[in-house]
Design a protein around this motif. Structure first.
Motif, PDB file in Angstrom:
ATOM      1  N   ALA A 148      42.021  41.938  37.447  1.00 28.74           N
ATOM      2  CA  ALA A 148      43.023  42.832  36.851  1.00 28.74           C
ATOM      3  C   ALA A 148      44.268  42.042  36.454  1.00 28.74           C
ATOM      4  CB  ALA A 148      43.379  43.951  37.829  1.00 28.74           C
ATOM      5  N   ALA A 149      44.694  41.126  37.311  1.00 32.39           N
ATOM      6  CA  ALA A 149      45.905  40.345  37.039  1.00 32.39           C
ATOM      7  C   ALA A 149      45.722  39.522  35.763  1.00 32.39           C
ATOM      8  CB  ALA A 149      46.222  39.438  38.222  1.00 32.39           C
ATOM      9  N   LYS A 150      44.520  38.984  35.611  1.00 35.67           N
ATOM     10  CA  LYS A 150      44.223  38.192  34.425  1.00 35.67           C
ATOM     11  C   LYS A 150      44.256  39.067  33.165  1.00 35.67           C
ATOM     12  CE  LYS A 150      40.513  34.950  33.728  1.00 35.67           C
ATOM     13  NZ  LYS A 150      39.294  34.789  34.491  1.00 35.67           N
ATOM     14  N   LYS A 151      43.666  40.240  33.272  1.00 32.55           N
ATOM     15  CA  LYS A 151      43.623  41.157  32.122  1.00 32.55           C
ATOM     16  C   LYS A 151      45.024  41.548  31.680  1.00 32.55           C
ATOM     17  CE  LYS A 151      40.510  44.511  32.119  1.00 32.55           C
ATOM     18  NZ  LYS A 151      39.433  43.923  31.319  1.00 32.55           N
ATOM     19  N   VAL A 152      45.878  41.826  32.676  1.00 34.48           N
ATOM     20  CA  VAL A 152      47.210  42.319  32.357  1.00 34.48           C
ATOM     21  C   VAL A 152      48.155  41.166  31.995  1.00 34.48           C
ATOM     22  CG1 VAL A 152      49.135  43.648  33.370  1.00 34.48           C
ATOM     23  CG2 VAL A 152      46.804  44.324  33.822  1.00 34.48           C
ATOM     24  N   ILE A 197      28.881  53.446  39.752  1.00 33.70           N
ATOM     25  CA  ILE A 197      29.992  54.314  40.191  1.00 33.70           C
ATOM     26  C   ILE A 197      31.352  53.711  39.825  1.00 33.70           C
ATOM     27  CG2 ILE A 197      31.156  55.317  42.232  1.00 33.70           C
ATOM     28  CD1 ILE A 197      28.497  56.668  41.673  1.00 33.70           C
ATOM     29  N   ILE A 198      31.538  52.438  40.161  1.00 32.93           N
ATOM     30  CA  ILE A 198      32.870  51.843  39.992  1.00 32.93           C
ATOM     31  C   ILE A 198      33.233  51.757  38.509  1.00 32.93           C
ATOM     32  CG2 ILE A 198      34.323  49.827  40.475  1.00 32.93           C
ATOM     33  CD1 ILE A 198      32.565  49.294  42.952  1.00 32.93           C
ATOM     34  N   LYS A 199      32.232  51.492  37.671  1.00 32.51           N
ATOM     35  CA  LYS A 199      32.487  51.386  36.226  1.00 32.51           C
ATOM     36  C   LYS A 199      33.082  52.688  35.665  1.00 32.51           C
ATOM     37  CE  LYS A 199      32.151  49.812  31.997  1.00 32.51           C
ATOM     38  NZ  LYS A 199      32.771  48.629  31.425  1.00 32.51           N
ATOM     39  N   LYS A 200      32.659  53.803  36.236  1.00 37.25           N
ATOM     40  CA  LYS A 200      33.183  55.088  35.761  1.00 37.25           C
ATOM     41  C   LYS A 200      34.686  55.217  36.024  1.00 37.25           C
ATOM     42  CE  LYS A 200      28.943  57.814  36.075  1.00 37.25           C
ATOM     43  NZ  LYS A 200      28.848  58.316  34.683  1.00 37.25           N
ATOM     44  N   TYR A 201      35.129  54.600  37.098  1.00 38.30           N
ATOM     45  CA  TYR A 201      36.553  54.680  37.433  1.00 38.30           C
ATOM     46  C   TYR A 201      37.363  53.559  36.782  1.00 38.30           C
ATOM     47  CZ  TYR A 201      35.722  58.206  41.063  1.00 38.30           C
ATOM     48  OH  TYR A 201      35.398  59.351  41.734  1.00 38.30           O
ATOM     49  N   PHE A 202      36.808  52.372  36.824  1.00 35.72           N
ATOM     50  CA  PHE A 202      37.551  51.205  36.325  1.00 35.72           C
ATOM     51  C   PHE A 202      36.982  50.799  34.971  1.00 35.72           C
ATOM     52  CE2 PHE A 202      38.160  49.981  41.077  1.00 35.72           C
ATOM     53  CZ  PHE A 202      39.013  51.058  41.235  1.00 35.72           C
ATOM     54  N   ASP A 203      37.132  51.683  33.996  1.00 32.83           N
ATOM     55  CA  ASP A 203      36.449  51.448  32.732  1.00 32.83           C
ATOM     56  C   ASP A 203      37.176  50.449  31.833  1.00 32.83           C
ATOM     57  OD1 ASP A 203      38.539  53.037  32.001  1.00 32.83           O
ATOM     58  OD2 ASP A 203      37.338  54.605  31.068  1.00 32.83           O
ATOM     59  N   ASP A 204      38.340  49.969  32.273  1.00 35.70           N
ATOM     60  CA  ASP A 204      38.959  48.913  31.464  1.00 35.70           C
ATOM     61  C   ASP A 204      38.463  47.520  31.881  1.00 35.70           C
ATOM     62  OD1 ASP A 204      40.370  49.237  33.857  1.00 35.70           O
ATOM     63  OD2 ASP A 204      42.222  48.439  33.020  1.00 35.70           O
ATOM     64  N   PHE A 205      37.614  47.449  32.900  1.00 31.99           N
ATOM     65  CA  PHE A 205      36.934  46.191  33.228  1.00 31.99           C
ATOM     66  C   PHE A 205      35.686  46.103  32.345  1.00 31.99           C
ATOM     67  CE2 PHE A 205      38.609  44.587  37.413  1.00 31.99           C
ATOM     68  CZ  PHE A 205      39.639  45.509  37.543  1.00 31.99           C
ATOM     69  N   GLU A 208      32.843  41.493  33.809  1.00 36.77           N
ATOM     70  CA  GLU A 208      33.903  41.333  34.812  1.00 36.77           C
ATOM     71  C   GLU A 208      33.557  42.090  36.092  1.00 36.77           C
ATOM     72  OE1 GLU A 208      37.907  40.798  32.009  1.00 36.77           O
ATOM     73  OE2 GLU A 208      37.224  42.803  32.538  1.00 36.77           O
ATOM     74  N   LEU A 209      33.128  43.327  35.910  1.00 40.03           N
ATOM     75  CA  LEU A 209      32.854  44.152  37.088  1.00 40.03           C
ATOM     76  C   LEU A 209      31.619  43.641  37.839  1.00 40.03           C
ATOM     77  CD1 LEU A 209      33.780  46.493  38.754  1.00 40.03           C
ATOM     78  CD2 LEU A 209      32.485  48.035  37.283  1.00 40.03           C
ATOM     79  N   LYS A 210      30.591  43.280  37.102  1.00 39.46           N
ATOM     80  CA  LYS A 210      29.382  42.759  37.749  1.00 39.46           C
ATOM     81  C   LYS A 210      29.706  41.509  38.561  1.00 39.46           C
ATOM     82  CE  LYS A 210      25.623  44.645  35.076  1.00 39.46           C
ATOM     83  NZ  LYS A 210      25.227  44.669  33.673  1.00 39.46           N
ATOM     84  N   GLU A 239      46.090  48.174  36.124  1.00 37.61           N
ATOM     85  CA  GLU A 239      47.498  48.210  36.513  1.00 37.61           C
ATOM     86  C   GLU A 239      47.684  48.956  37.835  1.00 37.61           C
ATOM     87  OE1 GLU A 239      51.609  49.335  34.281  1.00 37.61           O
ATOM     88  OE2 GLU A 239      49.841  48.991  33.038  1.00 37.61           O
ATOM     89  N   ALA A 240      46.923  50.023  38.013  1.00 37.11           N
ATOM     90  CA  ALA A 240      47.014  50.789  39.261  1.00 37.11           C
ATOM     91  C   ALA A 240      46.592  49.920  40.447  1.00 37.11           C
ATOM     92  CB  ALA A 240      46.143  52.040  39.177  1.00 37.11           C
TER      93      ALA A 240
END
Ligand code: PLP
Length: 493
Positions: free
Chosen positions: A124-128, A57-65, A69-71, A17-18
């Motif tokens: 993110a748009a898809k998730k939300v 690194i990014i997974k630690k911040y964007f843990d709702d992915f 998805e993140l890979k 969302e952020a």
């Protein structure tokens, strides 16, 4: 991991969302509730590829992915678009490690984050569950614009509008943007400077009436500027990457502190280094290099931020900024996360063009070292590094090199140092040619690019090859107070 606003009044939201919102409802910037820590050893991280480390690194911040998805976002971002297999290589020249962040498509470090942001945003748009078309609004001092246009070109479900200062970018930068293809892209020259473009965009974001109106028409705004947490976090990766690679190559001992020098404009890149430190990377000094628009250098030295000054157009145009948005996130941390104080300071900045830190914050400001390079000093630094190392740095990186030399001279600190090399010299050939004289001074920027390529025996980067022959597709210009109308027209509403 949740995100909240630096000004304390916005909702607490998940990463996705952020990323979609870009900026919090109260005008503040999203910050992680706490900094995630690096839990693996630096040796283990040193064995990773750039892409693997980015995931870590990014997974630690964007843990709702999800992992997949993140890979998927990372694989699409850091691929052969980058003309160097290491993505962000370190190059030791003239006494410092140049962290080359310009091997992406648009030849500036903005590619490091903007090649991934569109994928993060789409995911993110898809998730939300967003069904509205996302309209990316971007103000650029020259490099963000093209990197964002390239990133969002033909991404379905998005449109992108870029505002750049009409007379404040290099010829190459302008051409890169005005020749942009893609039916969903729109580029507008503003009669004003970057601060006008940036404050105009910020006002549009918080214009409730306009947002409501566009919502009804099926659109919502988001931002590709470095205020978006989706841009900041991918930039943390290359500072960690630098540290673990210096360690792997035995240039430092485990735990040894390094310094970083960052040519700074909006304070995004240097802030990413500060985030890396908060995750556990030993960084001693953050050396903030300004050009003649030295509001940040003055701030680092006095604790007073004063934007009330003449704006100069310099030979490092991507740093021609007087209001550094991301500084707010740094202030937040050195205030001890005092949301009320941050709101007050930001209000003062808006109202009086100025604020002063309290004594406690001034103390904590000590990790930042600020200085600046004049126009002449910048060019001299290009020349000096070239003559000593046969290595050409661009003008922004030259500002950093000059300030690094001043720092060493003033402090005697000889710690291993990483200089963020933020653009390819091919992007600013006119200034480079002023000191290296490879082409006639009346030659076009494109002829200068060719001369640079010949003299250095370097291939012209793909991102600007043939640019002079491309059709100019975007000719719109407007005044600051016409930005809303221009956007509506483009959207056909
Ligand atoms: C954007 C930019 C900068 C400034 O970076 P910030 O994150 O805004 O501080 C420096 N150099 C170049 C080449 C840039 O494009």
């Amino acid at each position: 991991m949740l995100y909240k606003s630096t000004r304390g009044k916005g909702k607490v939201v998940k990463a996705s969302e952020a990323i979609i919102k870009g900026i919090a409802e109260d005008g503040g910037l999203y910050i992680p509730e706490e900094f995630p820590k690096i839990t693996e050893s630096f040796e283990e991280l040193g064995a990773m590829t750039y892409q693997q480390l980015a995931f870590y690194i990014i997974k630690k911040y964007f843990d709702d992915f999800s992992d997949d998805e993140l890979k998927n976002c990372i694989d699409k971002a850091y691929d052969e678009k980058f003309e160097n297999p290491y993505i962000a290589p370190l190059n030791y020249k003239s006494g410092a490690y140049f962290l080359e962040l310009y091997h992406g498509k648009t030849l500036a470090f903005k590619d490091m984050a903007l090649s991934i942001l569109p994928h993060l945003l789409k995911t993110a748009a898809k998730k939300v569950g967003i069904t509205k078309e996302i309209v990316i609004l971007t103000a650029t001092s020259g490099d963000t614009g093209k990197a964002a246009l390239d990133g969002f070109d033909s991404v379905d479900g998005t449109k992108i509008v870029v505002f750049y200062p009409k007379d404040g970018v290099s010829e190459i930068q302008r051409r890169q943007m005005t020749t942009q293809e893609g039916e969903n892209t729109f580029v507008v020259g503003i009669e004003g400077n970057f601060d006008d473009a940036q404050s105009g965009v910020k006002e549009i974001f918080s214009d409730e009436k306009l947002n409501q109106f566009l919502n009804e028409k099926g659109y919502m705004f988001s931002s590709a500027n470095s205020i978006n947490i989706g841009r900041l976090v991918p930039q943390v990766v290359y500072y960690v990457y630098s540290y673990v690679n210096l360690l792997k190559d035995k240039k430092i001992k485990n735990g040894e502190s390094i310094n970083v020098v960052v040519p700074t404009g909006n304070f995004g890149n240097i802030l990413a280094a500060f985030y890396a430190k908060n995750m556990g990377v030993p960084i001693g000094k953050f050396i903030c290099a300004s050009n003649e628009n030295k509001v940040l250098a003055d701030f680092a030295n006095t604790g007073v931020y004063d934007r009330r000054r003449e704006f100069s157009v310099t030979n490092s145009p991507s740093m021609d900024i007087l209001i550094s948005s991301n500084l707010e996130r740094f202030l937040y941390e050195i205030s001890g996360r005092d949301e009320e104080l941050i709101s007050t300071l930001m209000e003062q900045l808006k109202k009086d063009g100025k604020y002063e830190l309290n004594d406690q914050m001034k103390d904590r400001l000590g990790i930042l070292y600020g200085d600046f390079a004049t126009e002449e000093e910048t060019l001299l630094a290009v020349k000096k590094v070239y003559e000593a190392s046969n290595y050409v740095i661009d003008t922004h990186t030259a500002v950093a090199y000059d300030v690094y030399e001043k720092y060493k001279k003033n402090t005697g600190d000889n710690a291993v140092t990483v200089i963020a090399s933020t653009a390819s010299p091919f992007k600013f050939p006119k200034s480079i040619n002023e000191v290296l004289n490879f082409a006639d001074k009346n030659a076009s920027e494109f002829e200068m690019v060719e001369a640079l390529s010949k003299n250095l025996d370097l291939k012209i980067p793909k991102g600007i090859e043939g640019l002079d022959k491309k059709e100019i597709r975007h000719k719109t210009t407007c005044k600051k107070d016409e930005m809303r109308e221009v956007i509506k027209k483009f959207l056909g509403v």
